[in-house]
Design an enzyme around this catalytic site. Structure first.
Site, PDB file in Angstrom:
ATOM      1  N   ASN A   7       0.875  -1.170   0.000  1.00  0.00           N
ATOM      2  CA  ASN A   7       0.000   0.000   0.000  1.00  0.00           C
ATOM      3  C   ASN A   7       0.917   1.226   0.000  1.00  0.00           C
ATOM      4  OD1 ASN A   7      -1.837   2.024   0.471  1.00  0.00           O
ATOM      5  ND2 ASN A   7      -2.826   1.014   2.221  1.00  0.00           N
ATOM      6  N   ARG A  92      -2.802  -2.031  -3.310  1.00  0.00           N
ATOM      7  CA  ARG A  92      -4.005  -1.238  -3.097  1.00  0.00           C
ATOM      8  C   ARG A  92      -3.901  -0.025  -4.017  1.00  0.00           C
ATOM      9  NH1 ARG A  92      -6.156   2.405   1.896  1.00  0.00           N
ATOM     10  NH2 ARG A  92      -8.181   2.754   0.941  1.00  0.00           N
ATOM     11  N   HIS A 181     -13.078   2.743  -0.339  1.00  0.00           N
ATOM     12  CA  HIS A 181     -13.089   1.672   0.679  1.00  0.00           C
ATOM     13  C   HIS A 181     -13.745   0.400   0.136  1.00  0.00           C
ATOM     14  CE1 HIS A 181     -13.408   5.058   3.896  1.00  0.00           C
ATOM     15  NE2 HIS A 181     -12.146   4.673   3.827  1.00  0.00           N
ATOM     16  N   ARG A 242     -12.088  15.270   7.351  1.00  0.00           N
ATOM     17  CA  ARG A 242     -12.874  15.700   6.185  1.00  0.00           C
ATOM     18  C   ARG A 242     -14.286  16.095   6.606  1.00  0.00           C
ATOM     19  NH1 ARG A 242     -11.339  10.388   3.547  1.00  0.00           N
ATOM     20  NH2 ARG A 242      -9.249  10.749   2.738  1.00  0.00           N
ATOM     21  N   GLU A 387      -8.463  -5.369   5.120  1.00  0.00           N
ATOM     22  CA  GLU A 387      -8.274  -5.035   3.704  1.00  0.00           C
ATOM     23  C   GLU A 387      -7.046  -5.726   3.117  1.00  0.00           C
ATOM     24  OE1 GLU A 387      -9.070  -0.950   5.070  1.00  0.00           O
ATOM     25  OE2 GLU A 387      -9.821  -0.604   3.052  1.00  0.00           O
TER      26      GLU A 387
END
Ligand code: ADP
Length: 403
Positions: A7, A92, A181, A242, A387
């Site tokens: 990643n 990823r 996601h 965010r 993940e």
């Protein structure tokens, strides 16, 4: 059957090395952070419990991947005899645009697609591609597979993904909802079906992925019908830093008030807002906001209530999207760990079939489980997401089928 998962971010490379011979096993993992800036550091752990950490001289992603490779075959702490044991590398990748709908073997065409999405994912896609190219250089001949955050959401219908803007913005500029996601939403919705004792094809699940970033998705028959993140990860829930959904007119108003240019407002809404901006305790971590709320800080109380209310609104909306649901599943840092946030989100939802068992909700476990009462018409689940494992499993599947 060794699969390495990478990643690659703008200044870090995270890695996990799996053995997928039987049930997936983590052999080693870690990260290199602050790449190219002062104080570059590596953390490496293996399944035996060895931990190596400290500053390392690494100036770019290729050097980082080279160092990871060295550690994996290190005589003391390594887990492989030779790099040739690595059968595939799973990456990823955040944005795959409209054309990538599944995990894929990376070739020149896929790399061009990742590049095409640089403009809509400027923070993520460039380092993701750099990570792929670093692996191509360090592990020549080993297949690289891209597992895209957007892919799972590619089944959304136009009514979910179109914005009410002039149509050429979609046709010419690909301005639409993509969602993110996806690897987690796919994994958790499948796992929810498994613990319900049903096939994914027969289930309707609302997945609440609440981490530092957060998104909700409506999944029917294993396919995503809608999700809260949009063209970028900024839309939807209140997140760590965010803002999520806001009136678009706030953008130019804040630009005027704070005298910000385009990059300034981008950073303001992505990095200075959310819980960090609302809570007033200089933290984006929900644990700090919860601690503030418990000690009577009203701004923290409001931030928690607003965060919970936003998730509640999406659950209500997606119950309508799906025409009812079999389960609502919570995952990621907040979803898995914060019993008080789950309780706040679900407060008052008994009447629409979501009955939380308050005692079960408090129990801690790393297993997928239900926290609803036995008679709850819609089950409430807490499902640890993984993940990396999902990327490894999908990578092996792509390599085995050869595309
Ligand atoms: P990311 O989106 O970076 O992968 P995670 O899924 O790991 O993030 O979630 C990280 C967030 O989870 C932290 O910022 C924190 O707000 C929250 N979190 C983790 N543990 C707890 C806890 N015990 N209680 C409340 N919040 C928690």
């Amino acid at each position: 059957m060794i699969v390495l998962v990478i990643n690659a971010g703008s200044s870090s490379v995270k890695f996990t090395c799996f053995d997928l011979k039987g049930a997936p096993q983590v052999l080693a993992g870690g990260l290199i952070e602050r790449i190219g800036i002062e104080g570059t550091a590596m953390k490496y752990t293996n399944a035996k419990g060895d931990v190596v950490k400290g500053e390392v001289p690494v100036k770019d992603a290729q050097e980082a991947v080279r160092l990871i490779a060295q550690r994996l075959v290190d005589p003391q702490v390594g887990v492989l005899k030779a790099l040739g044991e690595v059968k595939a590398i799973g990456h990823r990748v955040v944005h795959g645009g409209e054309s990538i709908t599944d995990p894929v073997l990376i070739d020149a065409k896929v790399k061009a697609t990742i590049r095409d999405c640089f403009s809509i994912a400027p923070l993520h896609n460039p380092p993701n591609l750099t990570g792929i190219e670093a692996c191509e250089a360090v592990f020549p001949g080993v297949p690289n597979v891209g597992v895209f955050d957007t892919a799972f959401h590619s089944t959304m219908p136009p009514s979910s993904y179109l914005y009410a803007l002039p149509y050429d913005l979609y046709t010419e500029h690909k301005i639409r909802r993509y969602g993110f996601h996806g690897t987690s939403h796919a994994f958790v919705s499948r796992k929810a079906a498994e613990i319900l004792g049903r096939k994914p094809a027969d289930c309707k699940v609302i997945v609440c992925h609440l981490g530092n970033g957060g998104s909700v998705s409506a999944v029917s028959g294993g396919k995503c019908l809608d999700t809260s993140m949009g063209l970028t990860p900024l839309e939807g829930l209140i997140m760590g830093t965010r803002c999520g959904d806001i009136d678009p007119a706030i953008v130019w108003n804040v630009m005027k008030i704070k005298k910000l240019d385009l990059d300034g407002i981008d950073a303001f809404l992505n990095k200075k807002s959310g819980l960090l901006g609302m809570g007033g305790v200089n933290s984006s971590d929900l644990r700090d906001i919860e601690a503030g709320a418990q000690s009577g800080n009203q701004q923290c109380v409001q931030a928690m209530e607003a965060y919970a209310y936003r998730v509640k609104k999406y659950i209500g909306a997606y119950l309508a999207t799906l025409g009812g649901a079999d389960a609502v599943a919570f995952t990621a840092g907040v979803g898995e760990n914060s019993a008080s946030m789950r309780a706040l989100i679900l407060k008052g939802l008994d009447g629409i079939g979501l009955k939380l068992d308050l005692a079960k909700n408090q129990e801690r476990s790393d297993q997928a489980r239900f926290v609803s009462t036995a008679d709850s018409p819609i089950k409430i689940a807490v499902i640890p997401t993984d993940e990396e494992r999902e990327i490894a499993t999908q990578t092996l599947a792509v390599v085995n089928r050869g595309r």
